[in-house]
Design an enzyme around this catalytic site. Structure first.
Site, mmCIF file in Angstrom:
data_model
loop_
_atom_site.group_PDB
_atom_site.id
_atom_site.type_symbol
_atom_site.label_atom_id
_atom_site.label_comp_id
_atom_site.label_asym_id
_atom_site.label_seq_id
_atom_site.Cartn_x
_atom_site.Cartn_y
_atom_site.Cartn_z
ATOM 1 N N ARG A 1 -4.801 10.083 5.376
ATOM 2 C CA ARG A 1 -3.821 11.162 5.400
ATOM 3 C C ARG A 1 -2.958 11.196 4.150
ATOM 4 O O ARG A 1 -2.456 12.249 3.772
ATOM 5 C CB ARG A 1 -2.925 11.039 6.629
ATOM 6 C CG ARG A 1 -2.120 9.765 6.695
ATOM 7 C CD ARG A 1 -1.197 9.754 7.891
ATOM 8 N NE ARG A 1 -0.413 8.537 7.962
ATOM 9 C CZ ARG A 1 0.611 8.376 8.782
ATOM 10 N NH1 ARG A 1 0.977 9.340 9.575
ATOM 11 N NH2 ARG A 1 1.270 7.235 8.809
ATOM 12 N N CYS B 1 -6.176 12.323 12.871
ATOM 13 C CA CYS B 1 -5.496 12.465 14.163
ATOM 14 C C CYS B 1 -6.522 12.762 15.250
ATOM 15 O O CYS B 1 -7.292 13.701 15.129
ATOM 16 C CB CYS B 1 -4.493 13.614 14.130
ATOM 17 S SG CYS B 1 -3.004 13.225 13.222
ATOM 18 N N LYS C 1 0.828 -1.206 0.000
ATOM 19 C CA LYS C 1 0.000 0.000 0.000
ATOM 20 C C LYS C 1 0.864 1.258 0.000
ATOM 21 O O LYS C 1 0.568 2.230 -0.717
ATOM 22 C CB LYS C 1 -0.911 -0.003 1.234
ATOM 23 C CG LYS C 1 -1.791 1.239 1.349
ATOM 24 C CD LYS C 1 -2.469 1.330 2.698
ATOM 25 C CE LYS C 1 -1.494 1.774 3.772
ATOM 26 N NZ LYS C 1 -2.155 2.065 5.060
ATOM 27 N N ASN C 2 1.930 1.254 0.796
ATOM 28 C CA ASN C 2 2.759 2.452 0.925
ATOM 29 C C ASN C 2 3.485 2.809 -0.368
ATOM 30 O O ASN C 2 3.875 3.962 -0.562
ATOM 31 C CB ASN C 2 3.776 2.258 2.049
ATOM 32 C CG ASN C 2 3.120 2.252 3.417
ATOM 33 O OD1 ASN C 2 1.987 2.698 3.577
ATOM 34 N ND2 ASN C 2 3.825 1.740 4.411
#
Length: 286
Positions: A179, A203, A109-110
């Site tokens: 994010r 957050c 995913k990253n």
């Protein structure tokens, strides 16, 4: 915008000490990198308190100096009884048998998220293979649709057509869900000279460290304004610059994408060392 990149980083020990001093704790575990932290706290002081009230209790323990330096703190606050019911079941593996066979390794995913965002830079169709089927990927594709980007999906292959982008606006409703949506900022500015992107959500306490993104973009010639929860960036032509990324992963990715269409040479100091950075560089060079 007045941005201070010389702020002293907070340590894990500093966060842990403040929590232990302020609460009657049975256990405190804190992890972090100086900007982002996660804390698992077991305390009977949380008894009868809501999740939000528990977070406020923890956040109230920190001085104003720490609050200003704290970019993000994720909190898992539990009582003793709750912690007893929160343990994951164990996997018991009896070895002694040779392993063999084939395993289909899914893409990361990253790596997938920044590479998909980099497709915004191209005025045609990009094909990305071995993309995992995850919620974050789906959210990003929903955001792409609002920008006018079309795509097709066949199992783990996604074709992105960014030739007809008709919007440079990334709304809070989508960005708050993930994010990494901030990664549309760099390529939109690089290609169109304008972007309006919501500040990232996710957050419970604190803010995401987009200051590094914005400071670097300003040094590349962008006019940046942050108001009402949105980042508005304008530039006629991005120019190369010497930039300090402070090892921020998303800032490194955003600036790499912006620099790929900038005039002149861009030198990145202290870039993030994660493997997804290398994957993005390989894609940008392809």
């Amino acid at each position: 915008m007045d941005i201070n990149l010389g702020i002293k980083m907070i340590t894990v020990e500093e966060i842990k000490s403040r929590i232990q001093q302020g609460l009657n704790t049975q256990s405190v575990e804190v992890e972090g990198d100086g900007h982002h932290f996660s804390a698992t706290i077991i305390s009977q002081d949380f008894q009868g308190k809501t999740r939000i009230a528990r977070h406020r209790m923890v956040f109230s323990l920190f001085s104003e100096d720490i609050k200003q330096r704290l970019h993000a703190l994720s909190i898992n606050a539990m009582t003793i009884d709750e912690s007893d019911n929160n343990w994951m079941e164990k996997f018991l593996i009896q070895g002694g048998i040779p392993l063999k066979g084939e395993v289909d390794i899914s893409g990361g995913k990253n790596s997938s998220l920044p590479i998909l965002c980099a497709c915004i830079l191209a005025r045609g169709v990009s094909t990305i293979r071995n993309v995992p089927s995850l919620k974050d990927i789906n959210v990003l594709l929903q955001l792409f649709e609002t920008l006018g980007i079309s795509f097709s999906r066949n199992n783990k292959m996604i074709k992105i057509d960014a030739s007809e982008i008709n919007s440079q606006f990334a709304s809070y409703d989508l960005v708050k869900q993930m994010r990494a949506s901030i990664l549309v900022l760099g390529p939109l500015i690089a290609r169109f000279g304008y972007a309006e992107v919501s500040l990232p959500g996710g957050c419970a306490i604190g803010q995401r460290p987009v200051d590094i993104h914005l400071s670097c973009l300003e040094k590349m010639g962008c006019q940046i304004n942050v108001a009402n929860g949105y980042i508005t960036a304008k530039v006629k032509h991005l120019i190369g610059a010497e930039l300090n990324l402070k090892r921020s992963v998303t800032a490194t990715e955003n600036i790499l994408m912006a620099a790929s269409l900038a005039d002149g040479e861009t030198i990145l100091k202290n870039p993030a060392p994660e493997p997804e950075i290398d994957e993005l560089i390989s894609f940008l060079n392809s």
